[in-house]
Design a protein around this motif. Sequence first.
Motif, mmCIF file in Angstrom:
data_model
loop_
_atom_site.group_PDB
_atom_site.id
_atom_site.type_symbol
_atom_site.label_atom_id
_atom_site.label_comp_id
_atom_site.label_asym_id
_atom_site.label_seq_id
_atom_site.Cartn_x
_atom_site.Cartn_y
_atom_site.Cartn_z
ATOM 1 N N TYR A 59 0.951 10.672 5.577
ATOM 2 C CA TYR A 59 1.564 9.517 4.924
ATOM 3 C C TYR A 59 0.918 9.309 3.557
ATOM 4 C CZ TYR A 59 3.414 8.731 9.587
ATOM 5 O OH TYR A 59 4.068 8.893 10.788
ATOM 6 N N LYS A 60 1.567 8.491 2.738
ATOM 7 C CA LYS A 60 1.110 8.332 1.356
ATOM 8 C C LYS A 60 -0.177 7.529 1.230
ATOM 9 C CE LYS A 60 5.680 8.733 -0.798
ATOM 10 N NZ LYS A 60 6.716 8.042 -1.609
ATOM 11 N N GLY A 61 -0.431 6.656 2.163
ATOM 12 C CA GLY A 61 -1.627 5.834 2.078
ATOM 13 C C GLY A 61 -1.966 5.241 3.421
ATOM 14 N N SER A 62 -3.104 4.540 3.482
ATOM 15 C CA SER A 62 -3.540 3.963 4.751
ATOM 16 C C SER A 62 -2.583 2.893 5.241
ATOM 17 C CB SER A 62 -4.944 3.383 4.615
ATOM 18 O OG SER A 62 -4.984 2.394 3.609
ATOM 19 N N GLY A 63 -1.886 2.223 4.323
ATOM 20 C CA GLY A 63 -0.899 1.222 4.724
ATOM 21 C C GLY A 63 0.235 1.843 5.510
ATOM 22 N N GLU A 64 0.771 2.944 4.990
ATOM 23 C CA GLU A 64 1.856 3.631 5.698
ATOM 24 C C GLU A 64 1.356 4.209 7.014
ATOM 25 O OE1 GLU A 64 4.054 6.521 3.595
ATOM 26 O OE2 GLU A 64 4.734 5.149 2.022
ATOM 27 N N ALA A 65 0.154 4.725 7.014
ATOM 28 C CA ALA A 65 -0.414 5.286 8.248
ATOM 29 C C ALA A 65 -0.561 4.205 9.316
ATOM 30 C CB ALA A 65 -1.766 5.928 7.953
ATOM 31 N N THR A 66 -0.970 3.017 8.885
ATOM 32 C CA THR A 66 -1.107 1.907 9.820
ATOM 33 C C THR A 66 0.242 1.507 10.386
ATOM 34 O OG1 THR A 66 -3.051 1.091 8.641
ATOM 35 C CG2 THR A 66 -1.919 -0.464 10.083
ATOM 36 N N LEU A 67 1.251 1.447 9.522
ATOM 37 C CA LEU A 67 2.606 1.103 9.974
ATOM 38 C C LEU A 67 3.118 2.128 10.980
ATOM 39 C CD1 LEU A 67 4.291 -0.080 6.644
ATOM 40 C CD2 LEU A 67 3.656 -1.493 8.613
ATOM 41 N N ALA A 68 2.793 3.400 10.745
ATOM 42 C CA ALA A 68 3.225 4.447 11.681
ATOM 43 C C ALA A 68 2.601 4.237 13.054
ATOM 44 C CB ALA A 68 2.847 5.819 11.123
ATOM 45 N N GLY B 243 4.524 3.059 16.706
ATOM 46 C CA GLY B 243 4.494 4.079 17.744
ATOM 47 C C GLY B 243 4.987 5.427 17.262
ATOM 48 N N GLU B 244 5.129 5.551 15.947
ATOM 49 C CA GLU B 244 5.572 6.812 15.365
ATOM 50 C C GLU B 244 4.524 7.904 15.559
ATOM 51 O OE1 GLU B 244 6.542 8.006 10.823
ATOM 52 O OE2 GLU B 244 7.707 6.330 11.605
ATOM 53 N N VAL B 245 3.264 7.499 15.653
ATOM 54 C CA VAL B 245 2.176 8.435 15.956
ATOM 55 C C VAL B 245 1.426 7.928 17.176
ATOM 56 C CG1 VAL B 245 1.892 9.227 13.578
ATOM 57 C CG2 VAL B 245 0.593 7.238 14.373
ATOM 58 N N ASP B 246 0.720 8.829 17.827
ATOM 59 C CA ASP B 246 0.002 8.459 19.041
ATOM 60 C C ASP B 246 -1.299 7.714 18.746
ATOM 61 O OD1 ASP B 246 1.706 9.715 21.138
ATOM 62 O OD2 ASP B 246 1.223 11.533 20.002
ATOM 63 N N PHE B 247 -1.956 8.054 17.633
ATOM 64 C CA PHE B 247 -3.193 7.351 17.293
ATOM 65 C C PHE B 247 -3.482 7.489 15.806
ATOM 66 C CE2 PHE B 247 -4.537 11.660 18.302
ATOM 67 C CZ PHE B 247 -5.618 11.939 17.476
ATOM 68 N N ASP C 265 -4.908 -9.180 16.000
ATOM 69 C CA ASP C 265 -3.829 -9.883 16.701
ATOM 70 C C ASP C 265 -3.260 -9.079 17.870
ATOM 71 O OD1 ASP C 265 -2.046 -7.991 15.599
ATOM 72 O OD2 ASP C 265 -1.472 -9.301 13.945
ATOM 73 N N GLY C 266 -3.861 -7.922 18.150
ATOM 74 C CA GLY C 266 -3.480 -7.177 19.349
ATOM 75 C C GLY C 266 -2.355 -6.174 19.177
ATOM 76 N N ARG C 267 -1.840 -6.019 17.978
ATOM 77 C CA ARG C 267 -0.758 -5.042 17.795
ATOM 78 C C ARG C 267 -1.272 -3.610 17.855
ATOM 79 N NH1 ARG C 267 1.728 -6.419 12.308
ATOM 80 N NH2 ARG C 267 -0.373 -7.259 11.940
ATOM 81 N N LEU C 268 -2.548 -3.433 17.548
ATOM 82 C CA LEU C 268 -3.210 -2.149 17.740
ATOM 83 C C LEU C 268 -4.409 -2.365 18.650
ATOM 84 C CD1 LEU C 268 -3.299 -0.537 14.153
ATOM 85 C CD2 LEU C 268 -1.819 0.092 16.067
#
Length: 332
Positions: A192-201, A205-209, A223-226
Amino acid sequence: MAMRATIWRLAAAGAWLAASLALAGAGVAQTYPQRPVTLVTPFSVGGDADLAARNLAAVIQPYLGQPLVVMNRGGANGAIGSQYVKDAAPDGYTLLLARVGSQAILPALQPDLSYRWDDFTVLGLLELNPYVCAVPKGSPYRGLADLIDAIRARPGELNYATTGPATVLNLGPQLLFDVLGLPSTAAMPITYKGSGEATLAALSGEVDFVCTNYAPISGPLGDGRLRALVTTTPQRLDSLPDVPTAREAGFPQLEVITGWSALYGPPGMDPAAVRKWAGVLDGVSSSQAWRDGTRRLGSVPDVRAAGPTREFVKAQVETYRKLGSSAGISLK
């Protein structure tokens, strides 16, 4: 004869006065610093490095005696700003906010880089940026052991978010695979282009971890989303008290994967300025305002003197060099 003696005494007094004034002037000129000091941040405005630099600048004047002015010179993964400081006058008026990417990863993995890791005058470590591996809240993996079991059982099927081969988002998982004796393809990187996009992925659930610095994902973790599986800090984070450290999880080797900020000067920096900064950093280490600001940014205050910092960075470079060799990662 009396006139000659008087003239001689006057001349001697004049010479003494001139010499005294010259020495006094030299003393003033050598008192560092006499003007604001520029702190070059080799990354863009608003990022982790920039915020760390501005947090330092906000508290430093009482210890330094002059303002610390932040200058952003981003580009080439931090190499442009780093080279700018390397080429600066060694008078102590141009310093570098050193980061793991620009001062350890690039020197370890980019053979044609225009500077070496030890080209600079190391002044001291400032902070550690915790590294965390996390999964989406709906993931079946409750701990690092669960994730490892899945990777072993289904080699090459799981994936993780990264921002490129020579970034901490990729190097953390690669080190884990190396420690486990697994190939570099044990899980597949999705770039991904940056850590923001990686976090969104990871959130979607686009990536496993995802494995990354704590700050960019602190909100979703809070907040428990990750769900965090492990941190690489020596002690558990106050904000993640239930998340085990890498050592507690049985993988102390992962502790070397961590972000950090340090203070560097140009090569051959004026010894008087180096001594001044040793005292300044000692003062900053006890500043509650700086420590609170550092924690708000998701980092851990960890001020170290020049010698221990140099040894720490040397070990970091060697780790990334070995990892690059074993995983076939190189920047050209």
